[in-house]
Design an enzyme around this catalytic site. Structure first.
Site, PDB file in Angstrom:
ATOM      1  N   ASP A  14      10.889  56.760 -43.137  1.00 18.46           N
ATOM      2  CA  ASP A  14      11.247  56.030 -44.350  1.00 18.46           C
ATOM      3  C   ASP A  14      11.966  54.724 -44.005  1.00 18.46           C
ATOM      4  OD1 ASP A  14      11.451  55.563 -47.023  1.00 18.46           O
ATOM      5  OD2 ASP A  14      12.955  57.086 -47.421  1.00 18.46           O
ATOM      6  N   THR A  60       0.524  62.533 -51.033  1.00 20.06           N
ATOM      7  CA  THR A  60      -0.407  62.515 -52.169  1.00 20.06           C
ATOM      8  C   THR A  60       0.174  61.588 -53.263  1.00 20.06           C
ATOM      9  OG1 THR A  60       0.669  64.574 -52.836  1.00 20.06           O
ATOM     10  CG2 THR A  60      -1.486  64.777 -51.860  1.00 20.06           C
ATOM     11  N   GLU A  61       1.508  61.509 -53.335  1.00 20.11           N
ATOM     12  CA  GLU A  61       2.164  60.675 -54.363  1.00 20.11           C
ATOM     13  C   GLU A  61       2.121  59.185 -54.006  1.00 20.11           C
ATOM     14  OE1 GLU A  61       3.638  63.498 -53.026  1.00 20.11           O
ATOM     15  OE2 GLU A  61       3.052  64.707 -54.760  1.00 20.11           O
ATOM     16  N   ASN A  62       1.947  58.868 -52.715  1.00 24.92           N
ATOM     17  CA  ASN A  62       1.948  57.448 -52.319  1.00 24.92           C
ATOM     18  C   ASN A  62       0.785  56.658 -52.924  1.00 24.92           C
ATOM     19  OD1 ASN A  62       3.284  58.024 -48.962  1.00 24.92           O
ATOM     20  ND2 ASN A  62       4.334  57.423 -50.831  1.00 24.92           N
ATOM     21  N   ARG A  65       1.490  53.821 -55.418  1.00 25.85           N
ATOM     22  CA  ARG A  65       1.966  52.476 -55.055  1.00 25.85           C
ATOM     23  C   ARG A  65       0.925  51.420 -55.417  1.00 25.85           C
ATOM     24  NH1 ARG A  65       5.798  52.889 -49.760  1.00 25.85           N
ATOM     25  NH2 ARG A  65       6.943  54.706 -50.480  1.00 25.85           N
ATOM     26  N   ARG A 187      16.542  63.578 -48.629  1.00 25.23           N
ATOM     27  CA  ARG A 187      15.568  64.369 -49.393  1.00 25.23           C
ATOM     28  C   ARG A 187      14.448  64.844 -48.476  1.00 25.23           C
ATOM     29  NH1 ARG A 187      16.162  59.914 -52.779  1.00 25.23           N
ATOM     30  NH2 ARG A 187      14.373  58.877 -51.820  1.00 25.23           N
ATOM     31  N   ILE A 188      13.758  65.916 -48.904  1.00 29.25           N
ATOM     32  CA  ILE A 188      12.599  66.402 -48.144  1.00 29.25           C
ATOM     33  C   ILE A 188      11.307  65.824 -48.723  1.00 29.25           C
ATOM     34  CG2 ILE A 188      11.331  68.475 -47.434  1.00 29.25           C
ATOM     35  CD1 ILE A 188      13.870  70.008 -47.430  1.00 29.25           C
ATOM     36  N   SER A 189      11.326  65.445 -49.997  1.00 27.89           N
ATOM     37  CA  SER A 189      10.181  64.771 -50.637  1.00 27.89           C
ATOM     38  C   SER A 189       8.844  65.487 -50.439  1.00 27.89           C
ATOM     39  CB  SER A 189      10.076  63.321 -50.146  1.00 27.89           C
ATOM     40  OG  SER A 189      11.212  62.607 -50.524  1.00 27.89           O
ATOM     41  N   GLU A 200      16.716  72.357 -38.713  1.00 28.50           N
ATOM     42  CA  GLU A 200      17.940  71.568 -38.786  1.00 28.50           C
ATOM     43  C   GLU A 200      17.560  70.187 -39.319  1.00 28.50           C
ATOM     44  OE1 GLU A 200      21.028  72.550 -38.161  1.00 28.50           O
ATOM     45  OE2 GLU A 200      20.325  74.572 -37.672  1.00 28.50           O
TER      46      GLU A 200
HETATM   47  C1  FPP Z   1       8.018  54.797 -46.036  1.00 28.63           C
HETATM   48  O1  FPP Z   1       8.649  53.549 -46.077  1.00 28.63           O
HETATM   49  C2  FPP Z   1       6.802  54.694 -45.308  1.00 28.63           C
HETATM   50  C3  FPP Z   1       5.547  55.030 -45.752  1.00 28.63           C
HETATM   51  C4  FPP Z   1       5.247  55.512 -47.105  1.00 28.63           C
HETATM   52  C5  FPP Z   1       4.412  54.873 -44.889  1.00 28.63           C
HETATM   53  C6  FPP Z   1       4.717  55.272 -43.478  1.00 28.63           C
HETATM   54  C7  FPP Z   1       3.592  54.877 -42.684  1.00 28.63           C
HETATM   55  C8  FPP Z   1       3.654  54.351 -41.454  1.00 28.63           C
HETATM   56  C9  FPP Z   1       4.862  54.101 -40.659  1.00 28.63           C
HETATM   57  C10 FPP Z   1       2.369  54.049 -40.845  1.00 28.63           C
HETATM   58  C11 FPP Z   1       1.851  55.282 -40.189  1.00 28.63           C
HETATM   59  C12 FPP Z   1       0.620  54.928 -39.589  1.00 28.63           C
HETATM   60  C13 FPP Z   1      -0.145  55.739 -38.837  1.00 28.63           C
HETATM   61  C14 FPP Z   1      -1.335  55.165 -38.220  1.00 28.63           C
HETATM   62  C15 FPP Z   1       0.153  57.163 -38.614  1.00 28.63           C
HETATM   63  P1  FPP Z   1       8.783  52.879 -47.495  1.00 28.63           P
HETATM   64  O2  FPP Z   1       7.601  52.011 -47.702  1.00 28.63           O
HETATM   65  O3  FPP Z   1       8.975  53.924 -48.527  1.00 28.63           O
HETATM   66  O4  FPP Z   1      10.078  52.028 -47.279  1.00 28.63           O
HETATM   67  P2  FPP Z   1      11.181  51.710 -48.393  1.00 28.63           P
HETATM   68  O5  FPP Z   1      11.696  53.040 -48.879  1.00 28.63           O
HETATM   69  O6  FPP Z   1      12.219  50.943 -47.631  1.00 28.63           O
HETATM   70  O7  FPP Z   1      10.499  50.914 -49.456  1.00 28.63           O
END
Ligand code: FPP
Length: 235
Positions: A14, A60-62, A65, A187-189, A200
């Site tokens: 995150d 699934t919730e992403n 965006r 959170r575990i989300s 842990e």
């Molecule tokens: C959370 O940060 C991050 C995500 C929802 C996406 C995480 C994905 C990656 C790091 C890429 C993974 C890629 C591969 C190829 C496995 P956020 O966008 O929620 O950050 P914020 O809370 O600061 O807005």
């Protein structure tokens, strides 16, 4: 104090967006920085002796965006699944995916299949990528699979136990020992709810793109001080 190495580590990556915002960059730049960090970090984690690493790449919730952000992430997945994580493959790590059966663009599914196929016989460790994943929907899918087995007469209702559930999760993996969620959110989300039962928890303030090898060592140190009892009595 001796450093204890958890067998299975899970990470909720995150803070990519906030990391970028603080630098006057776009959210996409933040995800790019996150995935570049992940490539190095995953290698380091396996080098430290961890056997299984699970990461939350997309829930699934992403999909709620903006289209721009979702499209960018899907392209990032295709590129990374196709061309990156080479060192992990060389290190004999098996790459698996925990995901709903449908919902991802076809090209992402293809890249996933290719990566799974290329590494299916690797034995040094398991890298489990959760994409289009939700803990609730995983449990719903388990219920459906077991119900089908009952209807087909493969198992009786009174034979269903914890092992049956485990064998029907998206991937059958050992329990998670250490969960890390970066960026100071507690959170575990909806992440790996079954597998996290006795994990842990470690919640550093650092945003994921800045969560490097040194930060991971701090997590190991914190884990080494934890007293795990699994519901039993302190000895
Ligand atoms: C959370 O940060 C991050 C995500 C929802 C996406 C995480 C994905 C990656 C790091 C890429 C993974 C890629 C591969 C190829 C496995 P956020 O966008 O929620 O950050 P914020 O809370 O600061 O807005």
């Amino acid at each position: 104090m001796d450093i204890k190495i958890p067998n299975h580590v899970a990470i909720i990556m995150d803070g990519n967006g906030r990391w970028a915002q603080e630098r006057g960059l776009s959210r996409s730049d933040g995800h790019l920085a996150g995935v570049n960090n992940l490539e190095k970090l995953a290698e380091y984690i396996f080098d430290r002796g961890v056997k299984v690493l699970s990461i939350f790449a997309f829930s699934t919730e992403n999909f709620k965006r903006s289209k721009e952000e979702v499209d960018f992430l899907m392209k990032l997945f295709i590129k990374f699944f196709k061309t990156k994580f080479k060192n992990l493959k060389k290190k004999n790590i098996k790459i698996v995916f925990s995901k709903k059966e449908s919902g991802l663009p076809e090209e992402v599914e293809k890249a996933i299949k290719k990566m799974e196929k290329e590494t299916e016989n690797n034995t040094a460790g398991i890298f489990n990528i959760c994409v289009n994943y939700g803990g609730h929907s995983e449990i719903v899918d388990v219920a459906k699979k077991i119900s089908e087995s009952v209807l087909e007469g493969k198992i009786k209702v009174n034979e269903i136990d914890e092992k049956t559930i485990e064998q029907n999760l998206y991937q059958t993996l050992p329990p998670i020992d250490l969960l890390i969620r970066t960026s100071g959110e507690y959170r575990i989300s909806n992440f790996m709810l079954w597998q996290l039962a006795y994990a842990e928890m470690y919640f550093p303030k650092t945003y994921f793109p800045a969560f490097d090898e040194k930060e991971f060592d701090k997590a190991l140190e914190a884990y080494s001080h934890r007293d795990r009892r699994f519901g039993g009595i302190k000895k």
